[in-house]
Design an enzyme around this catalytic site. Structure first.
Site, PDB file in Angstrom:
ATOM      1  N   HIS A 149     -13.902  -9.543 145.722  1.00 46.35           N
ATOM      2  CA  HIS A 149     -13.383  -8.380 145.000  1.00 46.35           C
ATOM      3  C   HIS A 149     -12.805  -7.332 145.962  1.00 46.35           C
ATOM      4  CE1 HIS A 149     -17.542  -6.599 145.559  1.00 46.35           C
ATOM      5  NE2 HIS A 149     -16.830  -5.504 145.731  1.00 46.35           N
ATOM      6  N   ASP A 197     -17.952 -14.633 144.433  1.00 47.89           N
ATOM      7  CA  ASP A 197     -17.414 -13.437 145.077  1.00 47.89           C
ATOM      8  C   ASP A 197     -17.398 -13.569 146.606  1.00 47.89           C
ATOM      9  OD1 ASP A 197     -16.376 -10.925 145.287  1.00 47.89           O
ATOM     10  OD2 ASP A 197     -18.198  -9.857 144.694  1.00 47.89           O
ATOM     11  N   SER A 294     -20.209  -3.261 149.738  1.00 51.22           N
ATOM     12  CA  SER A 294     -19.619  -4.508 149.250  1.00 51.22           C
ATOM     13  C   SER A 294     -19.015  -5.324 150.392  1.00 51.22           C
ATOM     14  CB  SER A 294     -18.520  -4.219 148.228  1.00 51.22           C
ATOM     15  OG  SER A 294     -19.064  -3.852 146.992  1.00 51.22           O
TER      16      SER A 294
END
Length: 589
Positions: A149, A197, A294
């Site tokens: 992402h 992801d 992230s």
């Protein structure tokens, strides 16, 4: 730079320590008598300047500050960079933001890198600018593992900066900034659910810091196993500011059922890893990654067990747990992208071949054919050659043997911005079946195998700089085989060896990742393999699996595209004709 013909300069011998390898000696001396012109093959565009890289960092920070002001932050404080929202996300639970921790020195996590993205969209209007921050892990000198992402829908080559070597957010005074050459996003990634992801960035130039390896395929972790998450993310649910220095937090791995109970079907067992104690509903009593973390790693047992993926908004909701992409599930595609160097720097393996006159040529793969032949000059001095990126700088090296038994490496040297020859071993004339299959021992460095005249198979583990450690005996009875290998043929993320016996039967020895016993028992995968040449240079088709090329009696070159199956990786129905006119060629990479 633009490739050009050159001549290897004569040089005086350099003093170098020799390491005896029981029949082969590895040294390191510059090229000497060979005057054959050779093409560099290095056609990568010039990297972004240091000023441009810093401007991208500043731009990313400015965008987030502007967004924070627009949203009217209560305290009036500006908002620091954070991870991007996944495009198309519709779930009310899934939020790619991850809190907490204590200071971590870069010396204990030298593989941690900062990812800055800034795109002004080519307009004077600052309202349409895009900017964000993610974390990442250096998994090879020129490779970064991060979250999909953070990559999906963005052009990191034109707009990204990667910073390593510092625990502080980059201000141009510490660390090293580099650009991104190309990006890979896991093809099974879902922007809606964040399943799969995972992404890998290939850097414009390698970073000189220690890398950390992903967990191997199939790795599992018992509930309660401790892991450490690293990042520069938010340290409080009440402030949007990310940390100016690297933080770490120790959290337990949980059973899949723990996150399924919290998130229902938003949590996908197998694709995701559940970790962390239940959040308390406030900062106090909560230890969790948060916004800005992230793409960073969850490290368990010295391996990357997970990549920070998603959690709840503000990270501290009562009962919340942290969710990571499970790297062991995606070891195959991750490891393939770590070792995917080729002649023209795209995502497909290419071919180096020498004709009967001794001239070497590079052929670029289109996925279905080999085209754009380019001369690499004279290679009449070589009697064996293998293509491999031995130092993981994403520039393909050529390892070759001369008639006098010396082993040489023709590799890119950034200090002179050119390819150079370097002798790395002597006494290799008696060995056969030399193969650089890849990282057999799961330490991040490509390894070399070869058999002697008695059929004993040996492995030389790579040091990551084009040289190898002392040989280790790993098998016997290989005297009747022809052995080939470059990559993973069976789809589990570990490099394998192919062996063809005197009856033209084809066998696969699957990689185990175990340094003591790197291959499992053989499995027959075919018969009637009667061809005039066999070539393994990697993934010619670009589908993520290593392919096996053969030449028939008429000079046609065929690529058997691997299906990723452990029992039937190569099917005649899955082969493609990739070239013609190879009948007179005498050496293949």
């Amino acid at each position: 730079m633009t490739s050009a013909h050159r001549r290897v300069r004569k040089a005086l011998p350099a003093a170098a320590a020799a390491l005896a390898l029981g029949g082969a000696v590895l040294t390191a001396v510059p090229a000497q008598a060979d005057e054959s012109p050779r093409r560099t093959g290095l056609e990568r565009p010039a990297p972004a300047s240091e000023a441009e890289l810093k401007a991208r960092v500043d731009g990313a920070n400015a965008v987030l500050e502007a967004e924070a002001k627009k949203e009217g932050a209560e305290s009036g404080a500006t908002k620091s960079p954070e991870a991007a929202e996944p495009s198309g996300s519709t779930s009310s639970t899934v939020d790619p933001k991850i809190i907490g921790g204590v200071d971590a020195a870069i010396t204990e996590a030298p593989w941690m890198v900062q990812l800055y993205y800034f795109d002004d969209r080519g307009t004077a209007d600052e309202l349409d600018d895009v900017g964000f921050f993610c974390g990442g892990t250096l998994v090879a000198p020129a490779k970064v593992l991060t979250a999909a992402h953070c990559v999906d829908g963005y052009n990191w080559n034109q707009n990204g900066t990667v910073v390593g070597g510092t625990a502080k957010l980059y201000d141009g005074t510490e660390g090293q900034a580099v650009g991104v050459w190309r990006q890979w996003r896991n093809p099974t990634y879902s922007g809606t659910t964040l399943k799969g992801d995972i992404a890998v960035l290939t850097l414009g130039s390698p970073l000189p810091y220690k890398a950390l390896q992903p967990a191997p395929y199939g790795a599992t972790y018992a509930a309660g196993t401790k892991g450490t998450v690293y990042g520069w993310g938010r340290t409080s649910s009440t402030s949007d500011d990310i940390s100016p220095t690297l933080k770490k937090a120790l959290i337990p791995v949980n059973a899949d059922s723990t996150c399924s109970n919290v998130y229902g079907t938003d949590y996908v067992p197998g694709a995701m890893l559940c970790a962390g104690n239940a959040a308390s509903g406030q900062d106090a009593g909560t230890v969790s990654p948060c916004n800005g973390d992230s793409g960073g790693p969850l490290v368990v047992g010295g391996r990357i067990a997970g990549v920070v993926s998603w959690g709840v908004e503000d990270c501290v909701a009562t009962g919340a747990r942290s969710v990571f992409a499970k790297t062991a599930t995606y070891a195959g595609p991750i490891n393939h992208r770590i070792d995917d160097a080729n002649l023209n720097f795209d995502t497909r393996a290419d071919l180096f071949a020498r004709d009967a006159a001794g001239e070497g040529f590079g052929y670029h793969s289109t996925g279905t054919s080999l085209t754009n032949r380019q001369s690499w000059g004279g290679w009449s001095d070589a009697n064996l050659l293998r293509q491999a990126d031995l130092n993981r700088d994403d520039a393909q090296d050529l390892l070759y043997r001369r008639a006098n038994g010396e082993l040489w490496l023709y590799a890119y040297d950034a200090t002179v911005n050119d390819y150079v020859d370097r002798r790395v071993g002597t006494g290799w004339g008696g060995f056969r079946n030399l193969a650089v299959a890849g990282d057999l021992t799961a330490d991040g460095h490509p390894d070399l195998t070869a058999s002697d005249s008695a059929g004993t198979l040996y492995m030389w583990t790579g040091r990551g700089n084009g040289t190898f450690n002392a040989r280790v005996k790993i098998g016997t009875g290989w005297g009747s085989y022809q052995v080939y290998g470059k990559g993973d043929f069976t789809g589990d993320g570990r490099p394998d060896l192919l062996a063809r016996d005197s009856a033209a039967r084809l066998w696969v020895y699957k990689g185990t990742g175990n340094p003591s016993w790197p291959f499992s028992a053989r499995v027959q995968i075919g018969s009637g393999w009667n061809f005039t040449a066999y070539v393994t240079t990697g993934d010619i088709s670009g589908d993520g699996h290593a392919d096996f090329m053969v030449r028939d009696k008429d000079g046609y070159l065929w690529a058997y595209r691997s299906s990723g199956s452990a029992t039937t990786p190569f099917l005649t129905s899955n082969r493609i004709k990739v070239g013609t006119g190879f009948k007179s060629y005498t050496l293949f990479g």
